[in-house]
Design an enzyme around this catalytic site. Sequence first.
Site, short mmCIF file in Angstrom:
data_model
loop_
_atom_site.label_atom_id
_atom_site.label_comp_id
_atom_site.label_asym_id
_atom_site.label_seq_id
_atom_site.Cartn_x
_atom_site.Cartn_y
_atom_site.Cartn_z
N GLN A 103 24.88 -24.49 -9.51
CA GLN A 103 25.69 -25.21 -10.51
C GLN A 103 24.94 -25.25 -11.84
O GLN A 103 23.90 -25.90 -11.98
CB GLN A 103 26.01 -26.65 -10.07
CG GLN A 103 27.12 -27.22 -10.97
CD GLN A 103 27.37 -28.70 -10.81
OE1 GLN A 103 26.44 -29.49 -10.71
NE2 GLN A 103 28.65 -29.09 -10.81
N TYR A 112 29.30 -34.04 -19.30
CA TYR A 112 28.17 -33.29 -19.85
C TYR A 112 28.66 -32.33 -20.95
O TYR A 112 29.80 -32.40 -21.37
CB TYR A 112 27.41 -32.59 -18.71
CG TYR A 112 26.89 -33.60 -17.71
CD1 TYR A 112 25.87 -34.48 -18.05
CD2 TYR A 112 27.47 -33.74 -16.45
CE1 TYR A 112 25.40 -35.45 -17.15
CE2 TYR A 112 27.02 -34.71 -15.55
CZ TYR A 112 25.99 -35.55 -15.91
OH TYR A 112 25.56 -36.53 -15.03
N ARG A 150 33.91 -26.19 -12.58
CA ARG A 150 34.20 -27.59 -12.22
C ARG A 150 34.59 -28.35 -13.48
O ARG A 150 33.88 -28.30 -14.49
CB ARG A 150 32.98 -28.25 -11.57
CG ARG A 150 33.35 -29.59 -10.95
CD ARG A 150 32.25 -30.22 -10.13
NE ARG A 150 32.85 -30.93 -9.00
CZ ARG A 150 32.27 -31.93 -8.35
NH1 ARG A 150 31.05 -32.34 -8.68
NH2 ARG A 150 32.88 -32.55 -7.36
N GLY A 163 30.64 -34.64 -0.57
CA GLY A 163 29.37 -34.97 -1.20
C GLY A 163 28.54 -35.90 -0.36
O GLY A 163 27.74 -35.48 0.48
N ARG A 164 28.75 -37.21 -0.55
CA ARG A 164 27.86 -38.21 0.05
C ARG A 164 27.75 -38.10 1.56
O ARG A 164 26.67 -38.30 2.13
CB ARG A 164 28.32 -39.61 -0.38
CG ARG A 164 28.03 -39.87 -1.85
CD ARG A 164 28.83 -41.02 -2.40
NE ARG A 164 30.26 -40.68 -2.49
CZ ARG A 164 31.20 -41.50 -2.94
NH1 ARG A 164 30.88 -42.72 -3.31
NH2 ARG A 164 32.46 -41.11 -2.99
C1 FNR Z 1 26.91 -36.53 -7.54
N1 FNR Z 1 27.91 -35.74 -8.12
C2 FNR Z 1 27.55 -34.61 -8.85
N2 FNR Z 1 28.51 -33.81 -9.40
C3 FNR Z 1 28.16 -32.66 -10.03
O1 FNR Z 1 29.05 -31.94 -10.49
N3 FNR Z 1 26.85 -32.30 -10.15
C4 FNR Z 1 25.84 -33.06 -9.66
O2 FNR Z 1 24.66 -32.69 -9.77
C5 FNR Z 1 26.18 -34.28 -9.02
N4 FNR Z 1 25.23 -35.12 -8.52
C6 FNR Z 1 25.55 -36.21 -7.75
C7 FNR Z 1 24.54 -36.96 -7.14
C8 FNR Z 1 24.87 -38.01 -6.31
C9 FNR Z 1 23.76 -38.79 -5.63
C10 FNR Z 1 26.23 -38.35 -6.09
C11 FNR Z 1 26.61 -39.47 -5.17
C12 FNR Z 1 27.22 -37.62 -6.70
C13 FNR Z 1 29.32 -35.96 -7.77
C14 FNR Z 1 29.65 -35.32 -6.41
O3 FNR Z 1 29.64 -33.90 -6.50
C15 FNR Z 1 31.03 -35.73 -5.87
O4 FNR Z 1 32.00 -35.41 -6.83
C16 FNR Z 1 31.14 -37.22 -5.55
O5 FNR Z 1 30.03 -37.64 -4.75
C17 FNR Z 1 32.44 -37.56 -4.83
O6 FNR Z 1 32.54 -36.85 -3.62
P1 FNR Z 1 32.26 -37.58 -2.18
O7 FNR Z 1 30.83 -38.01 -2.18
O8 FNR Z 1 33.20 -38.75 -2.11
O9 FNR Z 1 32.58 -36.53 -1.15
#
Ligand code: FNR
Length: 346
Positions: A100, A178, A225, A315-316
């Site tokens: 990314q 960003y 994205r 993600g999480r």
């Molecule tokens: C993120 N998210 C994120 N998005 C992205 O485009 N680049 C990144 O580096 C990050 N870093 C990041 C770190 C942490 C700790 C979290 C919790 C989230 C957003 C992530 O990709 C995602 O969109 C969200 O977490 C929602 O998806 P989930 O977790 O509900 O499946």
Amino acid sequence: MSANLFEPYQLNETITLQNKIVMAPLTRSFADEDLVPTPAMGDYYARRGDLGLIITEATSISKVAQGYPNIPGVYSKEQIVAWKSVTTKVHEKGAKIFSQLFHAGRLSHKDFQGLTPLAPSAIGFEGRIPRTDNWQYGTPKEMTIKDIETSVSDFVQAAVNAIEAGFDGVEIHGANGYLIDQFLHLESNKRTDAYGGTPEKNARFALEVLDGIVAAIGKDKVGYRLSPHAYLHMSPTEGDEKNFDYLLKEIEKRDIAYLHTGVFDDHEVVPYLGGKVSEYMRKNYKGTLIANGSYTIAEGTDLMNENKFDLLAIGRSLIANPDLVEKTKNNETLLAYHNDMLTELN
Ligand code: FNR
């Protein structure tokens, strides 16, 4: 649960994924002081190598692009060499992996880079930089045309570097407030030159980055994205949607690998988009769509079966469950995610 989720998915003529579960990009800040990825990061990604596609954490395209401490970069020789062992470990497990590509824009700090952060306009974001000792965001410098050209070429070079490092492709990080997103929203882009003022001009930077990267590494290796709903580091403005209506149609013409929703909770209905972010994107974009944002596997699978999107990014839950694919196949309960899981790279 439909078995469909575990069937391969042909992204395009050159890339086939072993299943339809994608790891969403997740910043973890475990790279070393020179932003070089570590062997532990390789093991972390390899533990998730039974996914279809892994999208790495946001990765700095240059020194000035950095927005958080210890995020990895993909601009130095050492970084490229270190990423090579990460991609090798992941490929041994069968997953594809995209880097990314990230530029923080105004969401940076001069202590990362020695310079005032760059942005489309000199409009700051108020707040504290996570994972720092109370560093505050400041007022960025409005980018000159030369700054814009340099940023585009940094993105392109980073994409070339990523391919050299063994990545299957790159995801352009145009989401979450960003740099690219700062050009796409009216709150942060007040320019009146070729890069702001109309949908075509607001989208110009996003498309120059895309076209440069496609020309350098090929359209099959590029995903995008986007956050049409300004939900993070940005406030929505009526009229933003026109920039995205235009941009999605232009991206569609480029026939790239995929488009990916950048939103924390895709259940939210966004009035100015006429629905959820994934619904808005599906309506305005015909190619492969990855949806993400507070979905469980079960719900995401149902929505994929209804053809609302093609691939599901998690993600999480993948931080909490490196073995998410195996557990899902065996109908085992997943561990719940907690923020304190971020202190270790499991
Ligand atoms: C993120 N998210 C994120 N998005 C992205 O485009 N680049 C990144 O580096 C990050 N870093 C990041 C770190 C942490 C700790 C979290 C919790 C989230 C957003 C992530 O990709 C995602 O969109 C969200 O977490 C929602 O998806 P989930 O977790 O509900 O499946």
